[in-house]
Design a protein around this motif. Sequence first.
Motif, PDB file in Angstrom:
ATOM      1  N   LEU A 188      62.483  -6.516 -82.297  1.00  0.00           N
ATOM      2  CA  LEU A 188      61.650  -7.118 -80.908  1.00  0.00           C
ATOM      3  C   LEU A 188      62.671  -7.224 -79.900  1.00  0.00           C
ATOM      4  O   LEU A 188      63.742  -7.900 -79.930  1.00  0.00           O
TER       5      LEU A 188
ATOM      6  N   ALA B 237      52.875  -5.187 -80.240  1.00  0.00           N
ATOM      7  CA  ALA B 237      53.252  -6.501 -80.174  1.00  0.00           C
ATOM      8  C   ALA B 237      51.764  -7.346 -79.658  1.00  0.00           C
ATOM      9  O   ALA B 237      51.164  -6.695 -78.794  1.00  0.00           O
TER      10      ALA B 237
ATOM     11  N   LEU C 132      55.593  -9.003 -83.306  1.00  0.00           N
ATOM     12  CA  LEU C 132      55.283  -7.800 -83.795  1.00  0.00           C
ATOM     13  C   LEU C 132      54.781  -8.125 -85.245  1.00  0.00           C
ATOM     14  O   LEU C 132      55.529  -8.320 -86.228  1.00  0.00           O
TER      15      LEU C 132
END
Length: 173
Positions: A156, A106, A149
């Motif tokens: 997520l 991320a 992401l």
Amino acid sequence: MMGRLLTSLLFLGALGAALVNSYCVEKGKNIALEGKASQSSVYHMNGNALNAIDGNRDGAYRMKSCILTKSDYSAWWRVDLSEPRKIGAVVVANRKDCCWKRLIGAEIRIGNATKNQNPVCGTITEAEPGLVTRTCCAGMVGRYVSIVLPNREEILNLCEVEIYPEGIEKQCV
């Protein structure tokens, strides 16, 4: 003799630079609490964007303190700070009850664009249940702080995002 001295000085200089780079600049209150949060989608009503700025790092989804998107391409969570702010550090608390590996890769992005194309402050490279990651942003300025992401289709989930302006040095974790 002079060669060893020069080598030692270069080593100490490099060590000093490494130590400087290992410190986050953070002070004061968590300014994320003042923002407005949104996310790419909501998987379940208990996983809404506001949960990530409720001041609660509890990593259990059932405690209604985590966000959860659907499986989106480049899923994202974002906080609008209402005006550009100078950011010293961003702290992200991961989920502890399951699915914590989803946060690996991320990107933390800071800037003034509403799209998630702002400059990258850092990337989350480690994930463990409940891990709290502090990313140093060295005074990047932006109205929006996003967790994205990038370039993959995935859910997520994260449980808290804290944003600190510049100030007192604290060691990064």
